[in-house]
Design a protein around this motif. Structure first.
Motif, PDB file in Angstrom:
ATOM      1  N   PRO A  41       3.667-115.576  36.555  1.00 43.53           N
ATOM      2  CA  PRO A  41       4.387-114.301  36.395  1.00 43.53           C
ATOM      3  C   PRO A  41       5.604-113.675  37.294  1.00 43.53           C
ATOM      4  N   ALA A  42       6.542-113.198  36.718  1.00 44.25           N
ATOM      5  CA  ALA A  42       7.647-112.688  37.634  1.00 44.25           C
ATOM      6  C   ALA A  42       7.406-111.397  37.992  1.00 44.25           C
ATOM      7  N   VAL A  43       7.799-111.113  39.491  1.00 37.38           N
ATOM      8  CA  VAL A  43       7.761-109.566  39.816  1.00 37.38           C
ATOM      9  C   VAL A  43       8.936-108.920  39.589  1.00 37.38           C
ATOM     10  N   LEU A  44       9.113-108.056  38.568  1.00 34.28           N
ATOM     11  CA  LEU A  44      10.299-107.331  38.150  1.00 34.28           C
ATOM     12  C   LEU A  44      10.163-105.789  38.589  1.00 34.28           C
ATOM     13  N   ASP A  45      11.280-105.162  39.115  1.00 30.47           N
ATOM     14  CA  ASP A  45      11.605-103.990  39.502  1.00 30.47           C
ATOM     15  C   ASP A  45      11.634-103.031  38.394  1.00 30.47           C
ATOM     16  N   TRP A  46      10.451-102.660  37.668  1.00 27.74           N
ATOM     17  CA  TRP A  46      10.544-102.055  36.257  1.00 27.74           C
ATOM     18  C   TRP A  46      10.922-100.475  36.737  1.00 27.74           C
ATOM     19  N   VAL A  47      11.047 -99.975  37.800  1.00 30.63           N
ATOM     20  CA  VAL A  47      11.531 -98.740  38.354  1.00 30.63           C
ATOM     21  C   VAL A  47      12.750 -98.375  38.074  1.00 30.63           C
ATOM     22  N   VAL A  48      13.621 -99.727  38.481  1.00 31.73           N
ATOM     23  CA  VAL A  48      15.148 -99.496  38.248  1.00 31.73           C
ATOM     24  C   VAL A  48      15.691 -99.299  36.902  1.00 31.73           C
ATOM     25  N   LEU A  49      14.703-100.064  36.091  1.00 34.18           N
ATOM     26  CA  LEU A  49      15.112-100.023  34.571  1.00 34.18           C
ATOM     27  C   LEU A  49      14.593 -98.566  34.043  1.00 34.18           C
ATOM     28  N   GLU A  50      13.447 -98.445  34.318  1.00 34.91           N
ATOM     29  CA  GLU A  50      12.888 -97.202  33.712  1.00 34.91           C
ATOM     30  C   GLU A  50      13.235 -95.643  34.141  1.00 34.91           C
ATOM     31  N   GLU A  51      13.362 -95.650  35.266  1.00 33.54           N
ATOM     32  CA  GLU A  51      14.130 -94.511  35.954  1.00 33.54           C
ATOM     33  C   GLU A  51      15.543 -94.239  35.377  1.00 33.54           C
ATOM     34  N   PHE A  94      21.235-102.794  28.659  1.00 37.87           N
ATOM     35  CA  PHE A  94      20.874-101.646  27.716  1.00 37.87           C
ATOM     36  C   PHE A  94      21.887-100.678  27.610  1.00 37.87           C
ATOM     37  N   ARG A  95      22.516-100.174  28.556  1.00 36.74           N
ATOM     38  CA  ARG A  95      23.484 -99.110  28.460  1.00 36.74           C
ATOM     39  C   ARG A  95      24.562 -99.666  27.551  1.00 36.74           C
ATOM     40  N   ASP A  96      25.059-100.814  27.692  1.00 38.37           N
ATOM     41  CA  ASP A  96      26.232-101.461  26.908  1.00 38.37           C
ATOM     42  C   ASP A  96      25.531-101.358  25.354  1.00 38.37           C
ATOM     43  N   GLY A  97      24.620-101.771  25.114  1.00 39.65           N
ATOM     44  CA  GLY A  97      23.869-101.815  23.871  1.00 39.65           C
ATOM     45  C   GLY A  97      23.741-100.611  23.171  1.00 39.65           C
ATOM     46  N   LEU A  98      23.422 -99.422  24.094  1.00 42.03           N
ATOM     47  CA  LEU A  98      23.411 -98.151  23.535  1.00 42.03           C
ATOM     48  C   LEU A  98      24.896 -97.522  23.133  1.00 42.03           C
ATOM     49  N   ASP A  99      25.765 -97.961  23.830  1.00 40.71           N
ATOM     50  CA  ASP A  99      27.186 -97.724  23.816  1.00 40.71           C
ATOM     51  C   ASP A  99      27.441 -98.190  22.371  1.00 40.71           C
TER      52      ASP A  99
END
Length: 250
Positions: A41-51, A94-99
């Motif tokens: 399993p990869a260790v992903l920094d979800w804080v970067v995305l979620e915050e 994610f941001r570009d998709g929202l745009d």
């Protein structure tokens, strides 16, 4: 996406709440998927995305991303997933998709809104014909979010389960496709190329460099069927996740 274009809602007989079970069902429906699984399993920094997004993300999506890189289903549906150390690239996606969603799909006051509006739509996947697969971010926690699908023909609909369970039931043929083509239960590894595309970053399936999943605005013409999936698979049910109940919009 206007309220008048809402097709309806499909509801699984049992919503799968455990991420491990949802992924196991997807892997059973798409047998070749396990060949793409990460060794660990990869260790992903979800804080970067979620915050930065201002919200936590659903546990089933995070469980999937920690075990799989970006892949395509049926050379039709791209499931972009973050990579360790590249969380900021995923955030830009994610941001570009929202745009794209705000500019070309949603109409204020006439249908659903984009995130971060209360209950707004947050894209998580896209087809090669520009159909959008999104979360409706309403509910007490992200585990309560449902899936909203928008077709380039203008019709859109809800599925009241999680994203991974949706993928499993769509690939199995347990859902009414409702403005989507049938899909082959085949997984293709994808290699992202370039940056700054939509979440649904430009990607190249490694087995076919000719296929591109590029972001496009919704055209005004009727959608064409994907010729690669012209033969409709018979609907099936009875697996442990059950078939869906379909409720057309009134």
């Amino acid at each position: 996406m206007k309220d008048d274009d809402l097709i309806g809602t499909q509801t699984p007989h049992r919503r799968i709440t455990e991420p491990e079970e949802a992924l196991a069902v997807l892997e059973s429906v798409v047998p070749g998927l396990t060949g793409l699984r990460r060794p660990e399993p990869a260790v992903l920094d979800w804080v970067v995305l979620e915050e930065s997004l201002g919200t936590a993300l659903p546990a089933d999506y995070k469980h999937l991303a920690e075990r799989y890189p970006t892949f395509a289903l049926g050379d039709f549906l791209l499931v972009p997933l973050p990579e360790p150390g590249e969380e900021h690239d995923s955030l830009r996606g994610f941001r570009d998709g929202l745009d794209v969603l705000a500019d070309a799909w949603v109409e204020p006051g006439r249908g659903p809104a984009a995130h971060p509006a209360p209950g707004g739509l947050l894209p998580w996947a896209e087809s090669d014909e520009s159909e959008k697969f999104m979360w409706s971010t309403s509910g007490e926690t992200p585990q309560d979010w449902t899936v909203t699908v928008a077709s380039r023909s203008g019709g859109w609909w809800h599925y009241t389960g999680g994203a991974v369970q949706f993928l499993a039931e769509y690939c199995e043929g347990a859902l009414e496709p409702w403005a989507l083509p049938p899909i082959d239960p085949e997984a293709t590894p994808c290699l992202a190329i370039g940056t700054g595309a939509d979440p649904l970053s430009v990607a190249v399936p490694l087995a076919s460099l000719a296929l591109r999943f590029a972001p496009r605005a919704r055209p005004r013409t009727r959608r064409r069927r994907c010729t690669a999936h012209a033969a409709k698979r018979p609907s099936s049910c009875g697996r442990r996740h059950g078939a869906a109940r379909n409720e057309p919009a009134p």
